[in-house]
Design a protein around this motif. Structure first.
Motif, mmCIF file in Angstrom:
data_model
loop_
_atom_site.group_PDB
_atom_site.id
_atom_site.type_symbol
_atom_site.label_atom_id
_atom_site.label_comp_id
_atom_site.label_asym_id
_atom_site.label_seq_id
_atom_site.Cartn_x
_atom_site.Cartn_y
_atom_site.Cartn_z
ATOM 1 N N MET A 1 -14.321 -10.273 4.825
ATOM 2 C CA MET A 1 -13.060 -9.670 5.284
ATOM 3 C C MET A 1 -13.139 -8.150 5.179
ATOM 4 O O MET A 1 -13.429 -7.605 4.115
ATOM 5 C CB MET A 1 -11.892 -10.176 4.427
ATOM 6 C CG MET A 1 -10.545 -9.565 4.771
ATOM 7 S SD MET A 1 -9.919 -10.077 6.386
ATOM 8 C CE MET A 1 -9.531 -11.802 6.067
ATOM 9 N N LYS A 2 -12.928 -7.451 6.298
ATOM 10 C CA LYS A 2 -12.875 -5.992 6.295
ATOM 11 C C LYS A 2 -11.442 -5.540 6.048
ATOM 12 O O LYS A 2 -10.512 -6.024 6.693
ATOM 13 C CB LYS A 2 -13.373 -5.443 7.633
ATOM 14 C CG LYS A 2 -14.859 -5.661 7.875
ATOM 15 C CD LYS A 2 -15.283 -5.002 9.174
ATOM 16 C CE LYS A 2 -16.785 -5.118 9.383
ATOM 17 N NZ LYS A 2 -17.218 -4.465 10.644
ATOM 18 N N LYS A 3 -11.307 -4.595 5.111
ATOM 19 C CA LYS A 3 -9.973 -4.148 4.735
ATOM 20 C C LYS A 3 -9.699 -2.724 5.249
ATOM 21 O O LYS A 3 -10.562 -1.850 5.169
ATOM 22 C CB LYS A 3 -9.793 -4.198 3.224
ATOM 23 C CG LYS A 3 -9.857 -5.605 2.654
ATOM 24 C CD LYS A 3 -9.272 -5.679 1.262
ATOM 25 C CE LYS A 3 -10.099 -4.922 0.256
ATOM 26 N NZ LYS A 3 -9.566 -5.112 -1.123
ATOM 27 N N ILE A 30 -9.998 -8.966 9.675
ATOM 28 C CA ILE A 30 -9.437 -7.659 9.316
ATOM 29 C C ILE A 30 -8.082 -7.836 8.659
ATOM 30 O O ILE A 30 -7.235 -8.585 9.149
ATOM 31 C CB ILE A 30 -9.325 -6.747 10.550
ATOM 32 C CG1 ILE A 30 -10.720 -6.377 11.062
ATOM 33 C CG2 ILE A 30 -8.530 -5.482 10.232
ATOM 34 C CD1 ILE A 30 -10.721 -5.518 12.291
ATOM 35 N N GLN A 31 -7.882 -7.120 7.565
ATOM 36 C CA GLN A 31 -6.608 -7.157 6.846
ATOM 37 C C GLN A 31 -6.264 -5.745 6.384
ATOM 38 O O GLN A 31 -7.134 -4.990 5.937
ATOM 39 C CB GLN A 31 -6.705 -8.091 5.638
ATOM 40 C CG GLN A 31 -5.423 -8.156 4.805
ATOM 41 C CD GLN A 31 -5.580 -9.075 3.601
ATOM 42 O OE1 GLN A 31 -6.426 -9.982 3.606
ATOM 43 N NE2 GLN A 31 -4.785 -8.854 2.571
ATOM 44 N N ALA A 32 -4.986 -5.396 6.472
ATOM 45 C CA ALA A 32 -4.516 -4.082 6.023
ATOM 46 C C ALA A 32 -3.724 -4.221 4.732
ATOM 47 O O ALA A 32 -3.051 -5.238 4.498
ATOM 48 C CB ALA A 32 -3.656 -3.425 7.089
ATOM 49 N N GLU A 33 -3.791 -3.180 3.897
ATOM 50 C CA GLU A 33 -3.054 -3.174 2.640
ATOM 51 C C GLU A 33 -2.914 -1.733 2.156
ATOM 52 O O GLU A 33 -3.588 -0.822 2.662
ATOM 53 C CB GLU A 33 -3.772 -4.013 1.584
ATOM 54 C CG GLU A 33 -5.135 -3.467 1.187
ATOM 55 C CD GLU A 33 -5.854 -4.346 0.178
ATOM 56 O OE1 GLU A 33 -5.789 -5.589 0.323
ATOM 57 O OE2 GLU A 33 -6.481 -3.785 -0.748
ATOM 58 N N PHE A 34 -2.070 -1.518 1.169
ATOM 59 C CA PHE A 34 -1.988 -0.214 0.525
ATOM 60 C C PHE A 34 -3.214 -0.042 -0.381
ATOM 61 O O PHE A 34 -3.632 -0.978 -1.070
ATOM 62 C CB PHE A 34 -0.720 -0.094 -0.314
ATOM 63 C CG PHE A 34 0.556 -0.171 0.471
ATOM 64 C CD1 PHE A 34 0.626 0.275 1.782
ATOM 65 C CD2 PHE A 34 1.713 -0.693 -0.101
ATOM 66 C CE1 PHE A 34 1.806 0.207 2.510
ATOM 67 C CE2 PHE A 34 2.894 -0.765 0.613
ATOM 68 C CZ PHE A 34 2.949 -0.319 1.914
ATOM 69 N N VAL A 50 -11.992 1.028 6.281
ATOM 70 C CA VAL A 50 -11.275 2.186 6.818
ATOM 71 C C VAL A 50 -10.158 2.550 5.846
ATOM 72 O O VAL A 50 -9.505 1.659 5.286
ATOM 73 C CB VAL A 50 -10.662 1.878 8.202
ATOM 74 C CG1 VAL A 50 -9.817 3.050 8.705
ATOM 75 C CG2 VAL A 50 -11.748 1.540 9.219
ATOM 76 N N ILE A 51 -9.934 3.838 5.648
ATOM 77 C CA ILE A 51 -8.764 4.314 4.899
ATOM 78 C C ILE A 51 -8.020 5.323 5.767
ATOM 79 O O ILE A 51 -8.619 6.274 6.280
ATOM 80 C CB ILE A 51 -9.145 4.970 3.561
ATOM 81 C CG1 ILE A 51 -9.755 3.933 2.601
ATOM 82 C CG2 ILE A 51 -7.928 5.633 2.918
ATOM 83 C CD1 ILE A 51 -10.220 4.526 1.279
ATOM 84 N N VAL A 52 -6.723 5.101 5.946
ATOM 85 C CA VAL A 52 -5.850 6.055 6.628
ATOM 86 C C VAL A 52 -5.240 6.937 5.543
ATOM 87 O O VAL A 52 -4.456 6.459 4.716
ATOM 88 C CB VAL A 52 -4.750 5.344 7.433
ATOM 89 C CG1 VAL A 52 -3.849 6.368 8.128
ATOM 90 C CG2 VAL A 52 -5.364 4.395 8.463
#
Length: 345
Positions: A1-3, A30-34, A50-52
């Protein structure tokens, strides 16, 4: 899983909405999180593809964490190495090299000596300064602001010499720049995402903050909007920013680039409005997902020369155009490619 991680501070609406939007896409793998981190260990890479980044400009610990993550293969939006080096006066110098209109601008020596320095540290500085030369070049109506700042902190609107020196006296040990005021008829703030998408927002910096994004704007000259888009892309491509806002003040039909070092731009629902908010959420989500899907196996080349070559290459290309065709081959391939990416915008 890519975060995909979102690193943020006090803002509320954008980070949560971005995470929810990415996860609602249900993109396989793909999963997004804080982002969550403790003390950063030298031998442990960050667990994110990736980090935004929305906050490292205010938190040195986060900036160091992001550089470590980048070296270990995480894609950072925006490049923390370049962001650390960038400043507003360099931005204006770059714009001039690219052929983007900018108002006359000067940088000023610190009013007070930076901590740990004395007058002996400033022995290369002309004294007394040629203030008449400053006013002859810029004029007496302008803006004084920090070379490295944001959020309208320590910004002064100047109308005469008395106001100039009063503002300068308040600047402490900050390095300030002084820029000619543009008597604008139109003003635009542009989201630029992925160095390819531009969202032009009519804007009025003279209004209270929550009223600056103009609703139901008038029709604008298509040629003017096309130039604004072209210049916004040229600046962000040369700077290497994947997320930025670029502001233009338009006087006599000429869009002057006023502010374009906003790699963590305002994206709050309550200030930018629903339509602008939905656009930026959608486009940043697209960008983050695409970067996660195609994350490089090895760290990206993050050297400053990667960006600076684009400016010198563009200048070289203009010069080469005046020479015989055989001379054009003297440019290095990397420099030529960078020049093409700027000039094609």
């Amino acid at each position: 899983m890519k975060k995909i991680g979102v690193l943020f501070g006090m803002e509320n609406s954008f980070p949560g909405a971005l995470v929810e939007h990415i996860n609602a896409r249900n993109v396989e793998g793909i999963q997004a999180e804080f982002v969550e981190t403790s003390a950063v260990h030298l031998d442990k890479p960050a667990p994110y593809a990736v980090i935004v980044d929305r906050i490292s400009h205010d938190i040195p610990f986060y900036r160091a964490y992001l550089k470590h993550a980048a070296l270990n293969g995480t894609v950072i939006i925006n490049n923390p190495f370049w962001w650390s080096a960038d400043d507003k006066f360099f931005n204006y110098s770059l714009a001039e090299k690219l052929g983007v209109a900018v108002p006359p601008t000067v940088i000023l020596p610190h009013k007070k000596h930076p901590e740990g320095t004395t007058e002996r540290s400033m022995r290369n500085l002309e004294y007394p300064l040629n203030w008449d030369g400053v006013f002859e070049y810029v004029g007496e109506h302008g803006f004084m602001k920090p070379v490295d700042g944001g959020g309208w902190r320590d910004v002064y609107h100047i109308h005469n010499r008395e106001e100039f020196f009063h503002a300068y006296d308040q600047s402490r040990d900050l390095c300030m720049l002084y820029q000619k005021a543009v008597d604008f008829n139109e003003y635009f703030r542009c989201y630029v995402v992925g160095q390819s998408k531009v969202h032009i927002m009519p804007y009025d910096p003279r209004r209270p903050h929550h009223e600056r994004y103009i609703q139901n704007p008038p029709a604008y000259d298509p040629k003017l909007l096309a130039r604004v888009e072209k210049d916004a892309l040229a600046l962000c491509r040369a700077l290497g920013y994947d997320l930025n806002t670029v502001e233009f003040a338009v006087e006599d039909g000429i869009p002057y680039a006023i502010d374009f070092m906003n790699p963590a731009p305002d994206a709050d629902l309550h200030s930018v409005g629903k339509a602008n908010f939905e656009w930026i959420i959608r486009e940043v989500a697209d960008l983050a997902i695409a970067k996660a899907e195609h994350a490089p196996a090895a760290p990206t080349d993050l050297r400053w020369s990667t960006f600076l070559a684009g400016t010198s290459g563009a200048a070289s290309k203009k010069t080469a155009a005046k020479k015989p065709a055989a001379k054009k081959k003297s440019a290095k391939p990397a420099e030529q490619a960078a020049a093409d990416s700027v000039s094609s915008s």
